[in-house]
Design a protein around this motif. Structure first.
Motif, PDB file in Angstrom:
ATOM      1  N   GLN A  95       0.847  -1.190   0.000  1.00  0.00           N
ATOM      2  CA  GLN A  95       0.000   0.000   0.000  1.00  0.00           C
ATOM      3  C   GLN A  95       0.883   1.241   0.000  1.00  0.00           C
ATOM      4  O   GLN A  95       1.651   1.456   0.923  1.00  0.00           O
TER       5      GLN A  95
ATOM      6  N   GLU B 137      -0.979   3.925   2.657  1.00  0.00           N
ATOM      7  CA  GLU B 137      -1.580   3.473   3.906  1.00  0.00           C
ATOM      8  C   GLU B 137      -0.557   2.738   4.756  1.00  0.00           C
ATOM      9  O   GLU B 137       0.242   1.969   4.249  1.00  0.00           O
TER      10      GLU B 137
ATOM     11  N   ARG C 240      -2.793   7.227   7.087  1.00  0.00           N
ATOM     12  CA  ARG C 240      -2.835   7.184   5.621  1.00  0.00           C
ATOM     13  C   ARG C 240      -2.504   8.571   5.093  1.00  0.00           C
ATOM     14  O   ARG C 240      -2.660   9.558   5.794  1.00  0.00           O
TER      15      ARG C 240
ATOM     16  N   ARG D 127      -6.187   6.639  10.423  1.00  0.00           N
ATOM     17  CA  ARG D 127      -7.037   5.683   9.702  1.00  0.00           C
ATOM     18  C   ARG D 127      -8.358   5.430  10.421  1.00  0.00           C
ATOM     19  O   ARG D 127      -9.375   5.196   9.777  1.00  0.00           O
TER      20      ARG D 127
END
Length: 194
Positions: free
Chosen positions: A7, A10, A15, A79
């Protein structure tokens, strides 16, 4: 070799995201009223900004990102609730030399020292080296920012330049420390973690 499944934007608790012109100016304006945040994040003299002034800065940042292509600005969000907790930048990129400067900061005091900065730095390095393919990155840190000094050292940055007594803060002069990390050093670390 970078895992294509990794990712990019993230991490475990944070994030990266874009600027939200509706909610972020109010939040970041509060950060500018916090002398500690301003001293840790910025080398320029601290000054409180209104939400309207922050919004104007955002417009300048987005224009520079579009036109100059040597600034990549990310908001750092928690997040769990997507709230703004900080910002991360790759800036002053010299594409010819493959060199960029990085900066990040966690805004509110209650969000600091929770590992968010480490996770954000990990993503920022992955972006700088994996996505932008920079050869090296530089971070400039005032000597009084002990948390940042430890963070960059933890990530394998080497102290390259120490400008003695180059920054005046509250009547005291402090060293400015430039740290560097090469793409190859970062990749060796990534391979060591697999």
């Amino acid at each position: 070799m970078l895992d294509i499944q990794t990712q990019l934007f993230e991490a475990q608790d944070v994030r990266f995201g874009p600027i939200d012109h509706e909610t972020h100016p109010e939040i970041e304006s509060k950060w500018t009223h916090d002398a500690e945040f301003m001293r840790l994040f910025d080398l320029k003299p601290a000054r409180p900004l209104s939400p309207a002034m922050v919004k104007k800065q955002y417009e300048t940042i987005e224009k520079e990102m579009d036109e100059d292509k040597n600034l990549f600005y990310f908001t750092i969000r928690a997040r769990e609730d997507d709230r703004l907790i900080g910002k991360a930048l790759v800036e002053w990129i010299s594409w010819t030399n493959g060199n960029g400067f990085i900066r990040l900061g966690i805004g509110a005091p209650e969000d600091r020292r929770k590992g968010y900065g480490s996770q954000a730095l990990s993503m920022l390095l992955r972006y700088a080296f994996g996505e932008l393919n920079l050869y090296r990155v530089t971070a400039v840190v005032p000597a009084y920012n002990e948390g940042a000094l430890r963070l960059f050292q933890k990530f394998g940055f080497m102290e390259e330049i120490r400008r003695r007594k180059a920054l005046n803060r509250d009547g005291e002069f402090w060293d400015l420390v430039s740290f560097g990390l090469l793409n190859s050093e970062w990749r060796d670390q990534q391979n060591g973690r697999e």
